[in-house]
Scaffold this motif. Structure first.
Motif, PDB file in Angstrom:
ATOM      1  N   ASN A   1       0.881  -1.230   0.045  1.00 44.99           N
ATOM      2  CA  ASN A   1       0.002   0.037   0.049  1.00 44.99           C
ATOM      3  C   ASN A   1       1.015   1.394   0.129  1.00 44.99           C
ATOM      4  O   ASN A   1       0.523   2.197  -0.665  1.00 44.99           O
ATOM      5  N   GLN A   2       1.996   1.392   0.852  1.00 45.73           N
ATOM      6  CA  GLN A   2       2.942   2.303   0.544  1.00 45.73           C
ATOM      7  C   GLN A   2       3.379   2.645  -0.596  1.00 45.73           C
ATOM      8  O   GLN A   2       3.314   3.619  -1.103  1.00 45.73           O
ATOM      9  N   ALA A   3       4.059   1.641  -0.938  1.00 43.56           N
ATOM     10  CA  ALA A   3       4.672   1.696  -2.311  1.00 43.56           C
ATOM     11  C   ALA A   3       3.589   2.322  -3.573  1.00 43.56           C
ATOM     12  O   ALA A   3       4.006   3.339  -4.168  1.00 43.56           O
TER      13      ALA A   3
ATOM     14  N   THR B   1       0.670   3.727  -3.214  1.00 40.72           N
ATOM     15  CA  THR B   1       0.281   5.106  -2.853  1.00 40.72           C
ATOM     16  C   THR B   1       1.275   6.438  -3.128  1.00 40.72           C
ATOM     17  O   THR B   1       0.979   7.296  -3.889  1.00 40.72           O
ATOM     18  N   THR B   2       2.620   5.935  -3.159  1.00 41.47           N
ATOM     19  CA  THR B   2       3.584   6.868  -3.568  1.00 41.47           C
ATOM     20  C   THR B   2       3.609   6.875  -4.970  1.00 41.47           C
ATOM     21  O   THR B   2       3.832   8.090  -5.804  1.00 41.47           O
ATOM     22  N   VAL B   3       3.586   5.755  -5.653  1.00 38.08           N
ATOM     23  CA  VAL B   3       3.711   5.753  -7.195  1.00 38.08           C
ATOM     24  C   VAL B   3       2.593   6.456  -7.926  1.00 38.08           C
ATOM     25  O   VAL B   3       2.602   7.029  -8.640  1.00 38.08           O
TER      26      VAL B   3
ATOM     27  N   ARG C   1       0.600   8.727  -6.603  1.00 40.39           N
ATOM     28  CA  ARG C   1       0.681  10.015  -6.398  1.00 40.39           C
ATOM     29  C   ARG C   1       1.667  10.706  -7.503  1.00 40.39           C
ATOM     30  O   ARG C   1       1.522  11.751  -8.094  1.00 40.39           O
TER      31      ARG C   1
ATOM     32  N   ASN D   1      -4.536   0.352  -2.841  1.00 45.16           N
ATOM     33  CA  ASN D   1      -4.709  -0.447  -1.635  1.00 45.16           C
ATOM     34  C   ASN D   1      -5.413  -1.764  -1.997  1.00 45.16           C
ATOM     35  O   ASN D   1      -5.036  -2.614  -1.716  1.00 45.16           O
TER      36      ASN D   1
END
Lengths: 444, 444
Positions: free
Chosen positions: A327-329, A331-333, A335, A419
């Motif tokens: 999820n972190q990865a 979200t960053t990509v 955005r 997500n």
């Protein structure tokens, strides 16, 4: 302010409409919009009809499309026709998109020839393009005119045009040659030719994606951008507030999809519970269907589970950590994609970054997991958990980083893949990794 | 375009700087920004120094703060001083916030008296307020002036002021009385007094939250808004492009936090892997710590698990569904909060909506779950799964809907509470519910 709005709501309940009308006079447009957004359909229509004509048009302009549609439905036909005429062509088209085709056609027929022609220009472009969102009412300045002539034209046109602060400059064939700002016109000598002071136009093709064009307008800090056809002829202009509207709608859509639901397209408190439920159920069912994969995987390894029940204890922690990392990865990509910092062709650069990030994160968590589990249970269970964390984090970060790019490439919405889908995918594969490692280390 | 940028990158690698300088001349500001964002620190500094002065200032203005800071660090002191002077006071302050205090002070000292005074006005407001983001360079028109006088002042000030399209109108004590647009000035008779045509000013207090003020500017479609002090005296103005910058930063922050990571504040591809890793590890550790709760819960019910291993198969599906439901609710409410559609005081309205939505969703999933599991395993296991789904969905939607409002109330970031925390909370309580229901239905 809050109390004041509550008082107004009381006035509606008590049907003291005369008092309500007086009270509305004291509010500014923004407050009236806030107030309307919190009312039910019926009370909203009643309140809206009490507004003076000018205020009504301004308020209408700031409401969400779904609410605009409901309000129009509540008006009498003659009122609708008058009202429809007072809107800008682009706003008119957005409203028409929400209506049954027959009603839309009828309303178009009521317009005078000029307004109908302008509306048809916008209607000619596909939904989702900037042509559909632009205004066809612009003030174009011929390049050989003097600044004095240009200022005179601006003065005459100032009321009708969407904006007069950024002025497209054209040649005799309506080809876009540049832009000039009203500010520049105002402090240059009146006899100078416009062509001499204009700057290069940052324009966009009418068939261009609306969100992309809006982002461009925002990033480059333009107050307005000219829109051209394939031959580079000027066909319209879109302003920074159109851009902000488009971006706000896109952000709402991304946020909703990211959370695994369809966007509501209307204020939360004015949305019926059943509509909210419908915006969520499809996604929830799809995700639950995906999650049955985990049931299958665990079913396959049921004997292993029966032999070492302690393995079951770590299932939520392991797949949760995998989900979080992915999820972190993602979200960053996602955005970075939205902001234009990353493109589809960067897929290997992203993959290589995320593999390293995932491996580092996994190693930190893995060592910690090994120590804690070894101390509390056995060292071999600790080794299983530690190794699984390293593997799951690396997998999750890579998959999470790739999915949005993949989505973009196949034309899907990157936010959709973030997500929910990644979690489902990482859950199932993570469990397989877990049991493969467990069987190897524990010698089952 | 893409290939062109790759060619430029080749020029840097081959150290053909003269060719690079020529090639850069053909690009517009937006393309140069894109190109710089994809380079490493060193190559970025080299390329930046090749830009003509005017282009450099424009490009600099569009870069992220972190990159601006790195570029300034790479410049010679005299260049920095010159460069620093060419920035707007608000941009200058944003840059100073990124620098060591000693460097910032030194640069302030290099400014001329007027620029230093303007910068100090902005520096006087706290970070996060609109006072810190506004421009102190505005053109204010005294209300008793004629339009002719006003236009003359605009012409003289046009170069320096942040905007001349929205003009604040003041009285003799600098008190804000209204606003007038340049457009209105241009098509009204020159002898009219400004006070007669000005409209009511939609202003904002300098201590007001910057994101909130930016949202207001966007929602109400203002090109600029006057900023006042507590006595309603005019102190600055902020424009729609400031507003868009603020909103974009806020959205990036929300998106990152929502995905369980700290915002990078710089383009993805130009961020070192270790920085990305650091932006994620804290969150991951906190969440993993939270997830140990699930290990505790499962440990408590280990005997039940040992007796009916089949219960373990559904753990990921059940907590996954709970997480998704909670996430959907949280995302919707967080977005509604950000758009101002919902306020803290709506907590019971939100709770009552989400309880009903959760119950409906849970019932649909519960019936499906009961049917499938009964058919494939036993009817009593089916009953356990069905009932648990109803309970978990209701709990998750309610908690998911409440958390953002709670966060707002205690002054925390609603986006933080969304996905990651709710998932952890719902996971642990969901498991307890699961085993309580299982023990009751299965008579363990």
């Amino acid at each position: 302010m809050t109390e004041q709005l509550d008082d107004l709501a009381d006035l509606i309940r008590d049907e003291r409409l005369r008092d309500l009308r007086v009270a509305l006079d004291d509010l500014n447009t923004g407050d009236i919009v806030n107030f309307l957004e919190r009312l039910g359909v019926k009370n909203r229509a009643v309140t809206f009809r009490l507004l003076p004509k000018d205020t009504a048009v301004q308020v209408f302009d700031q409401l969400d499309q779904a609410l605009q549609h409901e309000i129009v439905e509540g008006l009498k036909d003659t009122d609708v026709a008058h009202f429809f005429e007072s809107l800008d062509p682009d706003d008119r088209v957005r409203l028409m998109d929400e209506m049954p085709a027959s009603v839309a056609r009828k309303m178009l027929r009521h317009l005078d020839a000029r307004e109908r022609a302008l509306t048809n220009i916008v209607l000619g472009y596909a939904t989702g393009t900037i042509g559909r969102e632009m205004s066809p009412e612009f003030v174009a300045i011929p390049e050989h005119w003097t600044i004095g002539q240009a200022l005179e034209k601006v003065r005459l046109a100032a009321m009708d045009a969407e904006t007069v602060y950024t002025l497209p400059v054209v040649d005799g064939h309506r080809l876009l040659k540049g832009v000039v700002s009203l500010r520049e016109l105002m402090f240059t000598d009146e006899d100078t030719v416009v062509g001499a002071i204009m700057s290069e136009a940052d324009s966009v093709d009418a068939d261009h994606d609306a969100e992309d064009a809006a982002r461009m307008c925002a990033d480059r800090k333009h107050l307005a951008m000219p829109v051209t056809d394939k031959e580079h002829r000027l066909v319209g202009i879109f302003t920074v507030d159109d851009a902000m509207d488009i971006l706000e709608r896109a952000e709402s859509e991304d946020a909703a999809r990211h959370g695994g639901a369809e966007p509501l397209n209307r204020p939360y408190l004015s949305t019926p519970v059943l509509t909210i439920m419908r915006s969520r159920i499809t996604w929830l069912l799809v995700l639950a269907l995906g999650a049955t994969l985990t049931v299958q995987v665990l079913d396959t390894y049921e004997e292993t589970l029966e032999a070492v029940v302690v393995l079951a204890l770590f299932v939520p922690l392991l797949i949760g950590t995998g989900g979080n990392t992915g999820n972190q990865a993602a979200t960053t990509v996602t955005r970075a994609l939205a902001l234009g910092d990353v493109a589809s062709r960067d897929v290997f650069r992203v993959l290589w970054r995320e593999v390293r990030v995932g491996l580092t994160l996994g190693s930190v968590l893995g060592v910690l997991g090994f120590l804690v589990v070894s101390w509390r249970w056995d060292w071999d269970v600790g080794a299983v958990i530690g190794l699984t964390l390293v593997a799951i984090c690396t997998l999750a970060a890579s998959v999470g980083g790739m999915m949005p790019l993949l989505a973009k490439k196949i034309g899907a919405d990157p936010a959709v893949f973030a997500n929910p889908f990644i979690t489902t995918f990482v859950d199932a594969t993570g469990l397989i990794i877990y049991f493969v490692i467990a069987m190897a280390v524990l010698g089952l």
